[in-house]
Scaffold this motif. Structure first.
Motif, short mmCIF file in Angstrom:
data_model
loop_
_atom_site.label_atom_id
_atom_site.label_comp_id
_atom_site.label_asym_id
_atom_site.label_seq_id
_atom_site.Cartn_x
_atom_site.Cartn_y
_atom_site.Cartn_z
N ASP A 166 0.78 -1.17 -0.11
CA ASP A 166 0.05 -0.19 0.01
C ASP A 166 0.81 1.52 0.19
O ASP A 166 0.59 2.30 -0.64
N LYS A 189 -1.11 -5.28 1.89
CA LYS A 189 -2.53 -5.83 2.02
C LYS A 189 -2.61 -7.27 1.24
O LYS A 189 -2.06 -7.47 0.07
N ASN A 235 3.39 -0.67 4.33
CA ASN A 235 1.91 -1.49 4.83
C ASN A 235 1.51 -2.14 3.68
O ASN A 235 1.58 -1.57 2.34
N TYR A 282 -6.51 -8.99 4.75
CA TYR A 282 -5.50 -8.55 5.71
C TYR A 282 -4.53 -7.57 5.53
O TYR A 282 -4.20 -7.45 4.53
N GLU A 283 -4.68 -6.76 6.64
CA GLU A 283 -3.72 -5.37 6.10
C GLU A 283 -2.80 -5.37 7.41
O GLU A 283 -3.02 -5.82 8.67
#
Length: 267
Positions: free
Chosen positions: A71, A81, A79, A130-131
């Motif tokens: 991301d 995803k 970050n 999921y992140e």
């Protein structure tokens, strides 16, 4: 294409695969151009099987379309995803484990691991997402900007200690974006700068079309051609939409050499 052949297999016996195909069309203007060498060269129409064929068997669960994206990149890491689909055969719901590992492939470093639980419903796609933050992850860089650090993404669906399905591929942590120049976007000028991992990049590209008119494109030959592009300081290749269907080896080698890919829709 995929074909369901479970009803035709003779388990425990020898099976023979027979393939029939129609003659090449005399007119190809309404055909998928990726199967035809027609631009800037002889018009050659491919028929038959010219890519590998494999047989896959499922144990009640099918892992589909796992996709891990970056991301954004920060000073702390990346970050990310994760999105994937799980199709369950049968009649009863199940409680399954989703296990994900990121193992360094071309460097020595930390392995990232994650585990979660999902309850699946039979006869349909079960979506999972999921992140999270990968702290101090090694970033993938294009040629000339740093090392193209790659991880192997290992995604497994497990029922206790039994692995029902799994998927593996190369993966790199990197962000790609375009930002307007300081004077801002202008309608009559291209006022954009590309950034990789928050650093500006000068793109030096070329087209990837038909490296071989007879479609003799195995991993060794692709490595040879792509290494020549890398040696010429190319850091991005445009895959032309009217060219041949590229395979996983092409993208893996580009990842390993630090070459970005501008992928056009095939037509």
């Amino acid at each position: 294409p995929d074909f369901e052949i479970g009803n035709y297999l003779r388990f425990g016996e020898e099976n023979t695969l027979l393939v029939s195909f129609d003659p090449a069309p005399k007119k190809f203007h309404d055909s998928l151009k990726n199967s035809i060498v027609y631009f800037q060269g002889p018009k050659l129409v491919s028929t038959g099987i010219w890519q590998p064929v494999r047989l896959q068997m499922r144990d009640g669960i099918e892992l589909r379309d796992p996709f891990l994206t970056t991301d954004n990149v920060t000073d702390d890491g990346a970050n990310v995803k994760l999105a994937l689909n799980i199709f369950q055969y049968g009649l009863k719901s199940k409680k399954l484990d989703v296990c994900v590992d990121l193992v360094p492939k071309n460097f020595t470093g930390k392995t990232f691991s994650f585990k979660d639980t999902i309850k699946t419903k039979p006869g349909q796609l079960n979506r999972y997402g999921y992140e999270g933050l990968l702290e101090n992850v090694k970033l993938w860089w294009p040629a000339g900007m740093g090392d193209p650090c790659l991880y192997q993404l290992q995604c497994k669906i497990k029922d206790g200690n039994k692995t029902l399905d799994e998927y593996r591929c190369n993966w790199g942590a990197r962000s790609i974006e375009s930002r307007p120049l300081p004077e801002g976007p202008m309608y009559d000028k291209y006022q954009w700068q590309h950034y990789i991992n928050n650093r500006p990049i000068w793109l030096k590209g070329a087209n990837w079309y038909y490296p071989d008119r007879m479609l003799r494109i195995d991993r060794q030959r692709q490595m040879h051609f792509l290494q020549m592009a890398r040696d010429a300081n190319i850091n991005i290749l445009r895959v032309i939409g009217a060219g041949p269907l590229t395979n996983d080896d092409f993208y893996d080698i580009c990842d390993e050499l630090g070459i970005l890919v501008q992928q056009e829709f095939f037509h």
